[in-house]
Design an enzyme around this catalytic site. Structure first.
Site, mmCIF file in Angstrom:
data_model
loop_
_atom_site.group_PDB
_atom_site.id
_atom_site.type_symbol
_atom_site.label_atom_id
_atom_site.label_comp_id
_atom_site.label_asym_id
_atom_site.label_seq_id
_atom_site.Cartn_x
_atom_site.Cartn_y
_atom_site.Cartn_z
ATOM 1 N N CYS A 46 0.833 -1.213 0.000
ATOM 2 C CA CYS A 46 0.000 0.000 0.000
ATOM 3 C C CYS A 46 0.867 1.263 0.000
ATOM 4 C CB CYS A 46 -0.928 -0.014 1.211
ATOM 5 S SG CYS A 46 -1.829 1.526 1.463
ATOM 6 N N CYS A 49 0.208 3.573 2.969
ATOM 7 C CA CYS A 49 0.773 3.078 4.226
ATOM 8 C C CYS A 49 2.230 3.521 4.370
ATOM 9 C CB CYS A 49 0.675 1.556 4.292
ATOM 10 S SG CYS A 49 -1.024 0.925 4.326
#
Length: 436
Positions: A46, A49
């Protein structure tokens, strides 16, 4: 590369210092029963993230320095899939605060200050008492919007506490006596619930506003403010209001942008009583999120009305020049005469699913190209191999026929084996004829 090294260094420092703990299934189940935990659920591929990681370590460090009882952790959902499934983790990063058997979702901006405020608010009492004028003034100076119950024990107070438990993730709830309120606050009767926002206050009226929980849900945003993607998500999740937005460029404001913002702000104040149940007013900086929402492109500046419950939107058919133009557009949306675009029909849902899938894949390749190539390449290679094997396979009947043809010599018309003529025998026959 430099950012990745910095992030990795911060990760090591945070974990070693005890600011952020990497959790597994056993630790998570053991700790959360008796302690307060703020947990980030993430996925290695991600992009958001990785961008968010330094902020998360700052959150852990600051809560530790403040002496907060809340522990900060993180969990890789690609490894600990059972926990991700239990708490229905679908987007990344997902932030949850665990308080005994209860869990609270954080859906605000991914900034250190906003997350810490959420943590302090939710980890403490659901409703806080205001015991003095000074404390009331201090709270008002720190928060743009608060709800206050004024009065003694009553059925309304029970309803207030129940609603506060539901909406504590969004805003603060207090109790107070009449004596500590500012002199400008005039109450006709107590008990009563008031919301303090926009530099003024509004009182809950059961006969006009319906049930208390719905009223709190409608009033938990300022009448007009800068709206971001997180605010829009909350509005679509829990509110039935339409969202009227001025889409502007704050970095390079044009005369038309300023006019749109001014018109929207004036309307939110001057026509509050008319539209308070139907519209939430605000402005958004840039059109990137709105473009993704409608899967199109909105001009800057412009006016747009969003129906977040059905993913629909309306655009004015003519240019907005005056307050009358804006009022006419908003009324046309309410009476259904304005053209509703988008929506949640089958074709739109299919298009939206494809759009989100495409965005996710692009994000994966931008963040982790090698991992993404592996994830997408392995199924593709397997599919190619299956197709190749299917196309090049020889049917069983054909194989037997070829074997039979090789093993059995050809027969002549009388059923006898034909004699194979070799080149040497052919030459000998010719010479024999010459001798004759």
């Amino acid at each position: 590369m430099r950012n990745m090294i910095l992030t990795a260094l911060l990760s090591v420092i945070a974990v070693v210092s005890g600011y952020v703990e990497e959790l597994d299934d056993d630790k998570f189940k053991e700790y959360r029963q008796n302690e307060l935990w703020l947990v980030e659920f993430y996925a290695p591929w991600c992009e958001y993230c990785h961008t968010f990681e330094p902020i998360w370590y700052e959150v852990g460090a600051e809560l530790k320095s403040l002496g907060s009882p809340v522990n900060v952790g993180k969990m890789d959902t690609t490894v600990h899939k059972s926990i991700a499934s239990e708490f229905n983790i679908r987007g990344y990063p997902t932030i949850k605060l665990f308080k005994g058997d209860l869990s609270f979702d954080y859906k605000g901006p991914r900034t250190k200050d906003a997350i810490i405020e959420f943590t302090n608010r939710v980890s403490g009492p659901v409703v806080r008492p205001l015991s003095s004028v000074q404390l009331f003034q201090h709270v008002m100076s720190r928060h743009d919007l608060i709800f206050v119950y004024i009065g003694g024990q009553s059925l309304l107070k029970k309803e207030y506490y129940k609603a506060a438990a539901e909406y504590i993730v969004h805003t603060y709830f207090f109790t107070a006596s009449e004596g500590i309120l500012p002199k400008a606050v005039t109450l006709q009767d107590v008990p009563v619930v008031a919301v303090f926002k926009d530099g003024t206050y509004y009182l809950y009226n059961e006969f006009v506003d319906g049930d208390l929980s719905s009223w709190i849900n409608r009033e938990r945003f300022p009448s007009y403010f800068q709206i971001d993607s997180f605010s829009l998500y909350q509005m679509g999740e829990q509110q039935s209001k339409l969202v009227a937005l001025a889409v502007v460029d704050e970095k390079n404001p044009s005369e038309e942008s300023i006019r749109y913002k001014t018109l929207m702000e004036r309307l939110s104040s001057e026509y509050r009583d008319l539209y308070k149940s139907d519209y939430q007013f605000g402005y958004v900086d840039g059109n990137e999120y709105i473009n993704g929402l409608i899967m199109g492109e909105v001009a800057i500046p412009s006016i747009i009305v969003l129906n977040m419950t059905i993913d629909g939107y309306c655009l004015p058919e003519s240019k907005i020049e005056t307050m009358e133009d804006l009022l006419h557009f908003l009324n046309s949306v309410l009476d259904g005469s304005a053209t509703l675009l988008g929506g949640n029909g089958f074709l739109q849902c299919t298009k939206r699913a494809f759009y989100k899938a495409k965005s996710t894949v692009v994000s994966m390749f931008q963040t982790a190209p090698i991992f993404s190539c592996f994830v997408c390449g392995v199924p593709a290679i397997i599919a190619v191999m299956v197709v190749w094997a299917t196309c090049t396979a020889v049917p069983a009947n054909d194989e037997k026929s070829e074997e039979g043809a090789t093993a059995s010599p050809a027969l002549d018309a009388h059923g006898k084996k034909a004699t194979e003529l070799q080149p040497d025998s052919t030459e000998k026959t010719t010479e024999a004829k010459k001798e004759d």
